[in-house]
Design an enzyme around this catalytic site. Structure first.
Site, PDB file in Angstrom:
ATOM      1  N   ARG A  20       0.869  -1.204   0.129  1.00 39.98           N
ATOM      2  CA  ARG A  20      -0.126   0.103  -0.200  1.00 39.98           C
ATOM      3  C   ARG A  20       0.887   1.307  -0.143  1.00 39.98           C
ATOM      4  NH1 ARG A  20      -3.720  -2.451  -1.616  1.00 39.98           N
ATOM      5  NH2 ARG A  20      -5.780  -2.844  -0.647  1.00 39.98           N
TER       6      ARG A  20
ATOM      7  N   HIS B  54      -1.619   0.981  -9.585  1.00 39.60           N
ATOM      8  CA  HIS B  54      -2.261   0.049  -8.702  1.00 39.60           C
ATOM      9  C   HIS B  54      -2.923  -1.115  -9.612  1.00 39.60           C
ATOM     10  CE1 HIS B  54      -4.043  -0.535  -4.393  1.00 39.60           C
ATOM     11  NE2 HIS B  54      -4.196  -1.503  -4.919  1.00 39.60           N
TER      12      HIS B  54
HETATM   13  P1  NDP Z   1      -1.921 -11.667   4.114  1.00 39.39           P
HETATM   14  O1  NDP Z   1      -2.877 -11.267   5.502  1.00 39.39           O
HETATM   15  O2  NDP Z   1      -2.285 -13.033   3.646  1.00 39.39           O
HETATM   16  O3  NDP Z   1      -0.563 -11.763   4.856  1.00 39.39           O
HETATM   17  C1  NDP Z   1      -0.037 -10.613   5.583  1.00 39.39           C
HETATM   18  C2  NDP Z   1       1.492 -11.024   5.930  1.00 39.39           C
HETATM   19  O4  NDP Z   1       2.133  -9.897   6.308  1.00 39.39           O
HETATM   20  C3  NDP Z   1       1.650 -12.110   6.779  1.00 39.39           C
HETATM   21  O5  NDP Z   1       2.693 -13.055   6.538  1.00 39.39           O
HETATM   22  C4  NDP Z   1       1.890 -11.364   8.059  1.00 39.39           C
HETATM   23  O6  NDP Z   1       2.602 -12.031   8.986  1.00 39.39           O
HETATM   24  C5  NDP Z   1       2.586 -10.160   7.510  1.00 39.39           C
HETATM   25  N1  NDP Z   1       2.492  -9.092   8.510  1.00 39.39           N
HETATM   26  C6  NDP Z   1       1.522  -8.496   8.861  1.00 39.39           C
HETATM   27  N2  NDP Z   1       1.993  -7.258   9.771  1.00 39.39           N
HETATM   28  C7  NDP Z   1       3.210  -7.534   9.989  1.00 39.39           C
HETATM   29  C8  NDP Z   1       4.299  -7.013  10.584  1.00 39.39           C
HETATM   30  N3  NDP Z   1       3.962  -6.009  11.741  1.00 39.39           N
HETATM   31  N4  NDP Z   1       5.505  -7.149  10.834  1.00 39.39           N
HETATM   32  C9  NDP Z   1       5.648  -8.056   9.765  1.00 39.39           C
HETATM   33  N5  NDP Z   1       5.022  -8.879   8.999  1.00 39.39           N
HETATM   34  C10 NDP Z   1       3.501  -8.592   9.221  1.00 39.39           C
HETATM   35  O7  NDP Z   1      -2.250 -10.755   3.163  1.00 39.39           O
HETATM   36  P2  NDP Z   1      -1.961 -11.050   1.480  1.00 39.39           P
HETATM   37  O8  NDP Z   1      -0.899 -11.474   1.332  1.00 39.39           O
HETATM   38  O9  NDP Z   1      -3.363 -11.547   1.073  1.00 39.39           O
HETATM   39  O10 NDP Z   1      -2.162  -9.403   1.195  1.00 39.39           O
HETATM   40  C11 NDP Z   1      -0.919  -8.446   1.474  1.00 39.39           C
HETATM   41  C12 NDP Z   1      -1.348  -7.292   0.998  1.00 39.39           C
HETATM   42  O11 NDP Z   1      -1.102  -7.089  -0.354  1.00 39.39           O
HETATM   43  C13 NDP Z   1      -2.665  -6.622   1.343  1.00 39.39           C
HETATM   44  O12 NDP Z   1      -2.956  -6.239   2.551  1.00 39.39           O
HETATM   45  C14 NDP Z   1      -2.705  -5.434   0.267  1.00 39.39           C
HETATM   46  O13 NDP Z   1      -2.370  -4.322   0.864  1.00 39.39           O
HETATM   47  C15 NDP Z   1      -1.723  -5.800  -0.808  1.00 39.39           C
HETATM   48  N6  NDP Z   1      -2.455  -6.063  -2.268  1.00 39.39           N
HETATM   49  C16 NDP Z   1      -1.996  -5.071  -3.204  1.00 39.39           C
HETATM   50  C17 NDP Z   1      -2.328  -5.476  -4.425  1.00 39.39           C
HETATM   51  C18 NDP Z   1      -2.141  -4.640  -5.477  1.00 39.39           C
HETATM   52  O14 NDP Z   1      -2.553  -4.484  -6.508  1.00 39.39           O
HETATM   53  N7  NDP Z   1      -1.134  -3.797  -5.360  1.00 39.39           N
HETATM   54  C19 NDP Z   1      -3.465  -6.376  -4.685  1.00 39.39           C
HETATM   55  C20 NDP Z   1      -3.761  -7.152  -3.558  1.00 39.39           C
HETATM   56  C21 NDP Z   1      -3.238  -6.870  -2.248  1.00 39.39           C
HETATM   57  P3  NDP Z   1       1.918 -13.439   9.741  1.00 39.39           P
HETATM   58  O15 NDP Z   1       1.973 -14.548   8.825  1.00 39.39           O
HETATM   59  O16 NDP Z   1       2.931 -13.681  10.809  1.00 39.39           O
HETATM   60  O17 NDP Z   1       0.741 -12.963  10.105  1.00 39.39           O
HETATM   61  C1  OXD Z   2      -6.559  -5.454  -2.933  1.00 40.36           C
HETATM   62  C2  OXD Z   2      -6.129  -4.557  -3.898  1.00 40.36           C
HETATM   63  O1  OXD Z   2      -6.108  -5.391  -1.890  1.00 40.36           O
HETATM   64  O2  OXD Z   2      -6.350  -4.593  -5.453  1.00 40.36           O
HETATM   65  O3  OXD Z   2      -7.013  -6.540  -3.585  1.00 40.36           O
HETATM   66  O4  OXD Z   2      -5.246  -3.793  -3.684  1.00 40.36           O
END
Ligand code: NDP
Ligand code: OXD
Length: 309
Positions: free
Chosen positions: A224, A272
């Protein structure tokens, strides 16, 4: 059951037939045309209505995000008794993997340098080191980051990952928590951010982290915009601490025309689009969550509101 589809980005004409395929008697209304807000049981939402938010629907039983990220829903304002699920969609996961592989490869093979040389008609060889000698670090090892890390291992890179809790992923050197960040970053030559935006991760792509990376590291931010401190990134690009950045997300979207990232020679901007879902692959997951909500069972990919993701 009555579902409200609420998004200015997603096409209801694509979603409605797919949702009905899996639940033929589902009634669907599309925001802003709502006959009776009290009759809405479920919402499939990217951004809630600007005026009134989700409070407009007093009998909601489930909130299903149309995004994998949920920060845009302003979690603090959500009614705590209604379960919220983020979107996990195999199509979205694949498209994110493809984008990150493209961006890593582009930095690894020096393709942006070749693009710079072309208008000057410069024939300059750049042969990269073996992939196994290049360390790519993935922040966030969840649905998306875990998948990207595995793809990079398969390609032969030396892969590191950082998460909030301890993790084991084959072929990936895993680090976790604030205490693991320095060791993770100190050998990361290409950094991919796939964290959710939470109070803990906001502003993490900033000078303290940049200073932990080897000089000349490359940055790929597909998490993000709120993860990156733009002034620190511009300064790090200026000093050469960060050699180049591929950015898909920004604190203000669309990125304003006057923003320096648009014309920065070391920055690649995409609007994005790193990952995109598909109603075909996501609808079964959404319908399963509607069924779970009716049965009062935990949702698939339910968000922990306190954790923020
Ligand atoms: P998940 O919830 O599956 O995974 C999140 C990961 O981040 C987990 O491994 C978690 O750790 C880790 N995490 C969270 N907080 C912390 C922290 N404080 N310190 C270290 N690690 C942390 O999310 P997704 O993989 O599904 O998605 C990730 C992000 O990708 C979304 O939230 C969104 O912002 C972004 N995104 C962007 C898109 C784009 O088009 N640019 C599209 C889709 C998503 P743990 O495993 O230990 O819980
Ligand atoms: C999502 C994105 O969070 O598209 O799915 O950013």
């Amino acid at each position: 059951m009555k579902l409200l589809f609420c998004s200015h980005l997603d096409d209801p004409n694509e979603w409605i037939p797919e949702l009905k395929k899996h639940m033929p008697d589902l009634e669907i209304e599309v925001w802003p045309k709502v006959a009776d807000p009290k009759a809405i049981d479920a919402i499939l939402v990217w951004l809630p209505p600007a005026e009134g938010g989700l409070g407009l629907f007093p009998n909601l039983k489930v909130i299903q995000s149309l995004g994998a990220g949920v920060n845009q829903l302003d979690l603090k304002s959500l009614p705590r008794h209604i379960p919220l699920a983020r979107l996990v969609d195999p199509g979205l996961t694949t498209s994110m993997r493809d984008y990150c592989v493209w961006a890593v490869m582009r930095h690894y093979r020096g393709l942006d340098v070749h693009a710079e040389h072309q208008p000057q008609k410069k024939w300059v060889y750049y042969i990269p080191p073996p992939k196994s000698a290049v360390s790519v670090g993935v922040m966030g090892l969840g649905e998306l980051g875990g998948n990207v890390a595995r793809a990079l291992v398969d390609l032969g890179f030396s892969v590191r990952g950082w998460a909030r809790s301890p993790k084991k992923l084959e072929g990936v050197a895993c680090f976790w928590g604030p205490e693991g960040l320095k060791d993770f970053a100190s050998k990361t030559e290409i950094l991919v951010c796939l964290l959710p935006l939470t109070p803990e991760t906001r502003g993490i792509l900033a000078r303290p982290l940049f200073d932990m990376l080897p000089k000349g590291a490359k940055l790929i931010n597909v998490g993000r915009g709120g993860h990156q401190v733009e002034a620190d990134l511009l300064a790090a690009l200026e000093s050469g601490r960060i050699a180049a950045a591929t950015l898909d997300v920004f604190s203000t979207e669309p990125l304003p025309p006057e923003h320096p990232f648009w014309t920065h020679p070391k920055v690649t901007v995409t609007p994005h689009v790193a990952a995109f879902g598909s109603a075909v692959t996501a609808a079964p997951v959404v319908i399963e969550n509607l069924r779970r909500a009716v049965a009062r069972k935990p949702l698939l990919n339910q968000v922990d509101i306190d954790r923020g993701y």
